[in-house]
Scaffold this motif. Structure first.
Motif, short mmCIF file in Angstrom:
data_model
loop_
_atom_site.label_atom_id
_atom_site.label_comp_id
_atom_site.label_asym_id
_atom_site.label_seq_id
_atom_site.Cartn_x
_atom_site.Cartn_y
_atom_site.Cartn_z
N ILE A 28 0.84 -1.14 -0.02
CA ILE A 28 0.04 -0.04 -0.13
C ILE A 28 0.70 1.25 0.00
CG2 ILE A 28 -1.58 1.53 1.47
CD1 ILE A 28 -2.97 -1.41 2.30
N ASN A 29 0.64 2.24 -0.85
CA ASN A 29 1.39 3.39 -0.98
C ASN A 29 0.33 4.70 -1.08
OD1 ASN A 29 3.25 5.59 -1.26
ND2 ASN A 29 4.29 4.69 -3.27
N LEU A 30 -0.03 5.23 -0.03
CA LEU A 30 -0.95 6.45 -0.06
C LEU A 30 -0.25 7.59 -0.65
CD1 LEU A 30 -2.39 6.02 3.48
CD2 LEU A 30 -3.74 5.66 1.48
N ALA A 31 1.10 7.63 -0.73
CA ALA A 31 1.84 8.93 -1.36
C ALA A 31 1.89 8.68 -3.07
CB ALA A 31 2.92 8.99 -0.63
N ASN A 32 1.30 7.73 -3.46
CA ASN A 32 1.40 7.60 -4.93
C ASN A 32 0.32 8.27 -5.65
OD1 ASN A 32 1.49 6.85 -7.74
ND2 ASN A 32 2.14 4.74 -7.22
N PRO A 33 0.50 9.50 -6.31
CA PRO A 33 -0.68 10.12 -7.07
C PRO A 33 -1.52 9.56 -8.17
CG PRO A 33 1.27 11.21 -7.57
CD PRO A 33 1.58 9.87 -6.69
N ASP A 34 -0.80 8.49 -8.79
CA ASP A 34 -1.46 7.88 -9.74
C ASP A 34 -3.00 7.77 -9.48
OD1 ASP A 34 -1.37 6.66 -12.53
OD2 ASP A 34 -1.64 4.95 -11.40
N PRO A 35 -3.93 7.80 -10.31
CA PRO A 35 -5.07 7.32 -10.03
C PRO A 35 -5.53 5.71 -9.89
CG PRO A 35 -5.27 9.21 -11.61
CD PRO A 35 -3.65 8.84 -11.42
N GLU A 36 -4.74 4.96 -10.86
CA GLU A 36 -4.70 3.78 -10.97
C GLU A 36 -4.16 3.22 -9.75
OE1 GLU A 36 -3.34 -0.15 -13.76
OE2 GLU A 36 -3.47 1.95 -14.42
N ALA A 37 -3.18 3.64 -9.19
CA ALA A 37 -2.41 3.13 -8.16
C ALA A 37 -3.35 3.58 -6.67
CB ALA A 37 -1.15 4.04 -7.64
N LEU A 38 -3.88 4.49 -6.64
CA LEU A 38 -4.88 4.68 -5.64
C LEU A 38 -6.16 3.72 -5.67
CD1 LEU A 38 -6.02 6.51 -3.36
CD2 LEU A 38 -6.96 8.01 -4.81
N GLN A 39 -6.68 3.45 -6.89
CA GLN A 39 -7.63 2.27 -6.97
C GLN A 39 -7.28 1.03 -6.51
OE1 GLN A 39 -9.02 1.88 -10.87
NE2 GLN A 39 -11.01 0.84 -10.15
N LYS A 40 -5.79 0.83 -6.53
CA LYS A 40 -5.37 -0.41 -6.22
C LYS A 40 -5.07 -0.36 -4.75
CE LYS A 40 -2.96 -1.81 -10.33
NZ LYS A 40 -1.58 -2.29 -10.85
N THR A 41 -4.67 0.59 -3.97
CA THR A 41 -4.37 0.76 -2.68
C THR A 41 -5.97 0.85 -1.76
OG1 THR A 41 -2.37 2.02 -2.60
CG2 THR A 41 -4.07 2.70 -0.73
#
Length: 281
Positions: free
Chosen positions: A71-84
């Motif tokens: 989990i990485n809350l500091a990743n601004p990529d929308p797809e990464a946030l969806q995965k998180t």
């Protein structure tokens, strides 16, 4: 209620094959809680989770769950946030099956950004996670952003406390070993403990801080990176932090946190050592 103590996962001397048997074993040792590990992904099935929850209730063992490490809350990529968000909701589902009241969540990496830039991204990400968390009916399970051990990670004490300022239902997971490692050994001893606990109380308020979540282990660190690896209380080498001053200060304040020991293979034994230090303070 007094503070609670228990291990993260199963230690090397765990005498059973299934974690379903962990609660009765921990109760026989005199421990109070257990953190189920989903660091490499949420793979526990509903039937097993419900059996674990039933065993924990029978043994009066409080459950928490560690969400996936990636989990990485500091990743601004929308797809990464969806995965998180998906990882956290999957952890919530497993926790709900087993009756775990808290989920520990990593905050993330700086990704070549300033600490302020990374924290602002994480704050926005956490707000989106909270919308999904509440929308899916998991708001009865507390999310616990964790202080991290590597200098290049988001998650010093002030950053985690700021994240917890988003919602009163967020509970900090203060890992004193991580804070010791990222401070390169400075945060140990009575005065350091008092300073950290005072900072937590100022941020959270006197009632909310009493029941914070915590990880503890002694940690080896490197001068440039911070955390290298978790150690045990029996390791020779001058590893820290020393648990005794923290246990004494928690007892003096009459706080009731949950302490999860993350020693490398001796986490139940070392959790019991911490409990005895606390009880004798």
């Amino acid at each position: 209620m007094p503070a609670k103590f228990g291990p993260a996962g199963n230690p090397d001397d765990f005498p059973y094959k299934s974690s379903v048997d962990a609660p009765k074993w921990l109760r026989s040792l005199g421990l109070d809680c257990y953190e189920y590990q989903c660091g490499k992904g949420v793979h526990v099935g509903e039937a097993t989770a419900r059996k674990l929850g039933e065993a924990a209730r029978e043994a009066d063992i409080t459950l928490s769950l560690h969400a996936p490490y990636f989990i990485n809350l500091a990743n601004p990529d929308p797809e990464a946030l969806q995965k998180t968000t998906g990882y956290i909701l999957a952890a919530c589902q497993a926790a709900d099956w087993m009756g775990a009241g808290r989920i520990v969540v990593h905050t993330g990496a700086l990704m070549k950004r300033t600490r302020r830039e990374a924290l602002d991204i994480a704050l926005a990400s956490m707000q989106e996670v909270l919308k999904a968390w509440e929308g899916e009916g998991y708001a009865h399970i507390a999310l616990c952003p964790e202080t991290m051990g590597k200098i290049g990670q988001l998650g010093d004490l002030a950053e985690v406390l700021e994240l917890c300022g988003l919602d009163e239902r967020l509970i900090p997971c203060v890992d004193f070993g991580h804070l010791y490692a990222r401070s390169l050994g400075e945060l140990t001893g009575s005065e350091a403990c008092k300073t950290m606990l005072d900072e937590m109380e100022k941020s959270l308020g006197p009632q909310r801080v009493r029941t914070f979540h915590s990880h503890f282990s002694q940690i080896e660190f490197t001068p440039k990176g911070g955390e290298k690896c978790h150690r045990t209380f029996d390791d020779n080498g001058g590893f820290g932090p020393d648990p005794a001053p923290l246990m004494a200060e928690i007892a003096r304040r009459g706080w009731e946190p949950t302490f999860i020991c993350e020693s490398a293979g001796t986490q139940a034994k070392d959790a019991l050592t911490m409990k005895r230090l606390y009880q004798s303070s």
